[in-house]
Structure formats: structure tokens, C-alpha cells
Design a protein around this motif. Sequence first.
Motif, PDB file in Angstrom:
ATOM      1  N   LYS A  77      59.589  34.546  77.960  1.00 17.43           N
ATOM      2  CA  LYS A  77      58.524  33.563  77.419  1.00 17.43           C
ATOM      3  C   LYS A  77      57.405  34.168  77.395  1.00 17.43           C
ATOM      4  CE  LYS A  77      61.561  30.174  76.485  1.00 17.43           C
ATOM      5  NZ  LYS A  77      61.708  29.522  75.195  1.00 17.43           N
ATOM      6  N   LYS A  78      57.097  35.207  77.825  1.00 19.37           N
ATOM      7  CA  LYS A  78      55.607  35.695  78.256  1.00 19.37           C
ATOM      8  C   LYS A  78      54.923  35.185  78.914  1.00 19.37           C
ATOM      9  CE  LYS A  78      55.836  38.310  73.881  1.00 19.37           C
ATOM     10  NZ  LYS A  78      55.327  38.632  72.662  1.00 19.37           N
ATOM     11  N   ARG A  79      55.534  34.575  80.186  1.00 17.82           N
ATOM     12  CA  ARG A  79      54.705  33.756  81.171  1.00 17.82           C
ATOM     13  C   ARG A  79      54.703  34.773  82.261  1.00 17.82           C
ATOM     14  NH1 ARG A  79      58.242  28.518  79.671  1.00 17.82           N
ATOM     15  NH2 ARG A  79      59.443  29.635  81.004  1.00 17.82           N
ATOM     16  N   PHE A  80      53.800  35.677  82.091  1.00 16.69           N
ATOM     17  CA  PHE A  80      54.127  36.745  82.961  1.00 16.69           C
ATOM     18  C   PHE A  80      53.428  36.444  84.566  1.00 16.69           C
ATOM     19  CE2 PHE A  80      52.935  39.185  79.062  1.00 16.69           C
ATOM     20  CZ  PHE A  80      54.555  39.084  78.843  1.00 16.69           C
ATOM     21  N   ASP A  81      52.569  35.480  84.791  1.00 20.03           N
ATOM     22  CA  ASP A  81      52.064  35.077  86.032  1.00 20.03           C
ATOM     23  C   ASP A  81      53.277  34.285  86.769  1.00 20.03           C
ATOM     24  OD1 ASP A  81      52.187  32.827  84.192  1.00 20.03           O
ATOM     25  OD2 ASP A  81      50.355  31.994  84.820  1.00 20.03           O
ATOM     26  N   LEU A  82      53.894  33.488  86.047  1.00 19.06           N
ATOM     27  CA  LEU A  82      55.179  32.908  86.818  1.00 19.06           C
ATOM     28  C   LEU A  82      56.197  33.564  86.933  1.00 19.06           C
ATOM     29  CD1 LEU A  82      55.073  29.457  84.758  1.00 19.06           C
ATOM     30  CD2 LEU A  82      54.319  29.972  87.002  1.00 19.06           C
ATOM     31  N   ALA A  83      56.342  34.613  86.279  1.00 21.81           N
ATOM     32  CA  ALA A  83      57.298  35.692  86.318  1.00 21.81           C
ATOM     33  C   ALA A  83      57.079  36.437  87.703  1.00 21.81           C
ATOM     34  CB  ALA A  83      57.692  36.711  85.282  1.00 21.81           C
ATOM     35  N   LEU A  84      55.941  36.778  87.983  1.00 24.40           N
ATOM     36  CA  LEU A  84      55.628  37.637  89.237  1.00 24.40           C
ATOM     37  C   LEU A  84      55.838  36.807  90.398  1.00 24.40           C
ATOM     38  CD1 LEU A  84      52.430  39.644  88.192  1.00 24.40           C
ATOM     39  CD2 LEU A  84      54.569  40.505  89.104  1.00 24.40           C
ATOM     40  N   VAL A  85      55.312  35.323  90.322  1.00 18.37           N
ATOM     41  CA  VAL A  85      55.294  34.512  91.332  1.00 18.37           C
ATOM     42  C   VAL A  85      56.867  34.310  91.740  1.00 18.37           C
ATOM     43  CG1 VAL A  85      55.445  31.965  92.089  1.00 18.37           C
ATOM     44  CG2 VAL A  85      53.618  32.784  90.924  1.00 18.37           C
ATOM     45  N   HIS A  86      57.977  34.109  90.910  1.00 15.39           N
ATOM     46  CA  HIS A  86      59.428  34.403  91.136  1.00 15.39           C
ATOM     47  C   HIS A  86      59.864  35.453  91.663  1.00 15.39           C
ATOM     48  CE1 HIS A  86      59.459  30.759  88.096  1.00 15.39           C
ATOM     49  NE2 HIS A  86      59.744  30.408  89.172  1.00 15.39           N
ATOM     50  N   ILE A  87      59.404  36.673  91.239  1.00 17.30           N
ATOM     51  CA  ILE A  87      59.581  37.869  91.745  1.00 17.30           C
ATOM     52  C   ILE A  87      59.260  38.046  93.346  1.00 17.30           C
ATOM     53  CG2 ILE A  87      59.267  40.363  91.838  1.00 17.30           C
ATOM     54  CD1 ILE A  87      58.882  40.028  88.721  1.00 17.30           C
ATOM     55  N   GLU A  88      57.959  37.503  93.727  1.00 19.54           N
ATOM     56  CA  GLU A  88      57.595  37.594  94.845  1.00 19.54           C
ATOM     57  C   GLU A  88      58.502  36.753  95.937  1.00 19.54           C
ATOM     58  OE1 GLU A  88      55.455  36.470  98.577  1.00 19.54           O
ATOM     59  OE2 GLU A  88      56.388  35.097  96.754  1.00 19.54           O
ATOM     60  N   GLN A  89      58.906  35.413  95.274  1.00 18.11           N
ATOM     61  CA  GLN A  89      59.629  34.482  96.080  1.00 18.11           C
ATOM     62  C   GLN A  89      61.094  35.440  96.235  1.00 18.11           C
ATOM     63  OE1 GLN A  89      59.071  31.028  97.100  1.00 18.11           O
ATOM     64  NE2 GLN A  89      57.327  32.535  97.393  1.00 18.11           N
ATOM     65  N   ALA A  90      61.630  36.158  95.340  1.00 15.71           N
ATOM     66  CA  ALA A  90      62.953  36.889  95.428  1.00 15.71           C
ATOM     67  C   ALA A  90      62.851  37.779  96.606  1.00 15.71           C
ATOM     68  CB  ALA A  90      63.329  37.515  94.155  1.00 15.71           C
ATOM     69  N   MET A  91      61.573  38.792  96.431  1.00 13.44           N
ATOM     70  CA  MET A  91      61.413  39.600  97.203  1.00 13.44           C
ATOM     71  C   MET A  91      61.251  39.190  98.841  1.00 13.44           C
ATOM     72  SD  MET A  91      58.841  42.203  95.375  1.00 13.44           S
ATOM     73  CE  MET A  91      59.165  43.648  96.560  1.00 13.44           C
ATOM     74  N   GLN A  92      60.441  37.989  99.050  1.00 14.94           N
ATOM     75  CA  GLN A  92      60.602  37.534 100.394  1.00 14.94           C
ATOM     76  C   GLN A  92      61.803  37.200 100.852  1.00 14.94           C
ATOM     77  OE1 GLN A  92      57.836  34.051 102.012  1.00 14.94           O
ATOM     78  NE2 GLN A  92      56.831  34.426  99.892  1.00 14.94           N
ATOM     79  N   LEU A  93      62.441  36.169 100.142  1.00 10.97           N
ATOM     80  CA  LEU A  93      63.917  35.978 100.782  1.00 10.97           C
ATOM     81  C   LEU A  93      64.859  37.187 100.980  1.00 10.97           C
ATOM     82  CD1 LEU A  93      64.535  32.809  98.326  1.00 10.97           C
ATOM     83  CD2 LEU A  93      64.111  32.748 100.766  1.00 10.97           C
ATOM     84  N   THR A  94      64.892  38.273  99.918  1.00  6.89           N
ATOM     85  CA  THR A  94      65.415  39.183 100.437  1.00  6.89           C
ATOM     86  C   THR A  94      65.123  39.999 101.642  1.00  6.89           C
ATOM     87  OG1 THR A  94      65.663  39.789  98.048  1.00  6.89           O
ATOM     88  CG2 THR A  94      66.285  41.505  99.515  1.00  6.89           C
ATOM     89  N   ILE A  95      63.681  39.935 101.911  1.00  5.20           N
ATOM     90  CA  ILE A  95      63.195  40.868 103.220  1.00  5.20           C
ATOM     91  C   ILE A  95      63.688  39.759 104.363  1.00  5.20           C
ATOM     92  CG2 ILE A  95      61.327  41.605 104.477  1.00  5.20           C
ATOM     93  CD1 ILE A  95      60.077  42.252 101.725  1.00  5.20           C
ATOM     94  N   LYS A 128      56.899  33.629 110.155  1.00 10.01           N
ATOM     95  CA  LYS A 128      56.180  32.850 109.229  1.00 10.01           C
ATOM     96  C   LYS A 128      55.205  33.308 108.523  1.00 10.01           C
ATOM     97  CE  LYS A 128      59.279  29.556 110.340  1.00 10.01           C
ATOM     98  NZ  LYS A 128      60.753  29.706 110.053  1.00 10.01           N
ATOM     99  N   THR A 129      55.548  34.246 107.553  1.00 10.05           N
ATOM    100  CA  THR A 129      54.281  34.753 106.535  1.00 10.05           C
ATOM    101  C   THR A 129      54.706  34.974 105.223  1.00 10.05           C
ATOM    102  OG1 THR A 129      52.825  36.718 106.440  1.00 10.05           O
ATOM    103  CG2 THR A 129      55.134  37.113 107.261  1.00 10.05           C
ATOM    104  N   HIS A 130      53.828  34.997 104.448  1.00  8.90           N
ATOM    105  CA  HIS A 130      54.393  35.210 103.047  1.00  8.90           C
ATOM    106  C   HIS A 130      54.162  36.812 102.530  1.00  8.90           C
ATOM    107  CE1 HIS A 130      55.049  31.086 102.500  1.00  8.90           C
ATOM    108  NE2 HIS A 130      53.768  30.746 102.766  1.00  8.90           N
ATOM    109  N   ILE A 151      49.779  43.753  94.434  1.00 10.89           N
ATOM    110  CA  ILE A 151      49.713  42.501  93.096  1.00 10.89           C
ATOM    111  C   ILE A 151      50.566  41.674  93.317  1.00 10.89           C
ATOM    112  CG2 ILE A 151      50.146  42.666  90.677  1.00 10.89           C
ATOM    113  CD1 ILE A 151      49.111  45.583  90.687  1.00 10.89           C
ATOM    114  N   ILE A 152      51.942  41.972  93.708  1.00 13.73           N
ATOM    115  CA  ILE A 152      52.918  40.976  93.785  1.00 13.73           C
ATOM    116  C   ILE A 152      52.432  39.765  94.866  1.00 13.73           C
ATOM    117  CG2 ILE A 152      55.296  40.507  94.440  1.00 13.73           C
ATOM    118  CD1 ILE A 152      56.004  43.353  93.344  1.00 13.73           C
ATOM    119  N   GLU A 153      52.009  40.182  95.905  1.00 11.26           N
ATOM    120  CA  GLU A 153      51.243  39.388  97.004  1.00 11.26           C
ATOM    121  C   GLU A 153      50.364  38.338  96.566  1.00 11.26           C
ATOM    122  OE1 GLU A 153      50.266  41.501 100.295  1.00 11.26           O
ATOM    123  OE2 GLU A 153      52.277  41.799 100.993  1.00 11.26           O
ATOM    124  N   PHE A 154      49.597  38.899  95.683  1.00 17.94           N
ATOM    125  CA  PHE A 154      48.239  38.451  95.043  1.00 17.94           C
ATOM    126  C   PHE A 154      48.829  37.400  93.941  1.00 17.94           C
ATOM    127  CE2 PHE A 154      44.966  37.864  91.769  1.00 17.94           C
ATOM    128  CZ  PHE A 154      43.996  37.239  92.344  1.00 17.94           C
TER     129      PHE A 154
END
Length: 125
Positions: free
Chosen positions: A25-43, A56-58, A89-92
Motif C-alpha cells: 500500500k506504499k505505507r513505508f513508515d508503517l511497514a518499518l514500524v511493523h518490521i521493528e516490532q517483529a525484530m524486537q519480538l524475535t530477539i 525492557k528496552t526497544h 533506521i529501523i530503531e528510529f
Amino acid sequence: MKKEIEIMLKRAEGFVDDALHDFKKKRFDLALVHIEQAMQLTIKAKLLDLKGYFEKTHSLRKLLEELAEIWKTKEIKSFLEKYRETLKIIEFSYIAGRYLMEEFEKEDVEKALEVYKELRLLLWG
């Protein structure tokens, strides 16, 4: 504890699905937020698996540094060095996507997805 880890990894995959939908949908900002959340949970799932808890850190980099202290030190440090700028970039994006009017590009999301896939393989095979 195994159940909690399974739930976290399942949620991470859900966030990746959301990111792919946002990307289409070309919502690149939201896509990155979701990727960040996926990476956080994976780690955090791997930390929970190995240590029984996680900080307890992001910050993805802090979480990976913590993981490197106890497991696959060389590989994780190499991953951190290789993807240092992309991880920043992902963290930001986590903050910017929620509170700032920052926009991101298609290439940012493509690179973040690549980093997520490599992370998932590194941590969970």
C-alpha cells in the motif's frame, strides 16, 4: 516458557505480514514500524529462551549486544557491524512512525525486510 516463546515468534510473523501489506500500500513508515516490532519480538524470544528474561528496552542494538554476551558472539557482532546503519533506521522508525512526521522510502523497507530475514535465520535457523 516455551509457550511464551512460540507466541512471541507467531506475533513477530504477524508483524511481518502487516509490514508486507503496508509495503504493498506504499505505507513505508508503517511497514518499518511493523518490521521493528517483529525484530524486537524475535530477539526477545531468543533472550527468553536462553536467559529466561529480557531487558525492557526497544533498542534492537542493545538487545542484540545483550544476546551476543551469551550466545553466538562472533555471528551477532558481525551482524551488528554489517547492518549498523539499517538497524539505526529501523530503531528510529519506531519513534518516527508513531510521533514524528518523518517519511521513509521503499528502499528502506526492502533493506529492513532483508535484515529481518537474516536475523530470523541467525537466531532461529
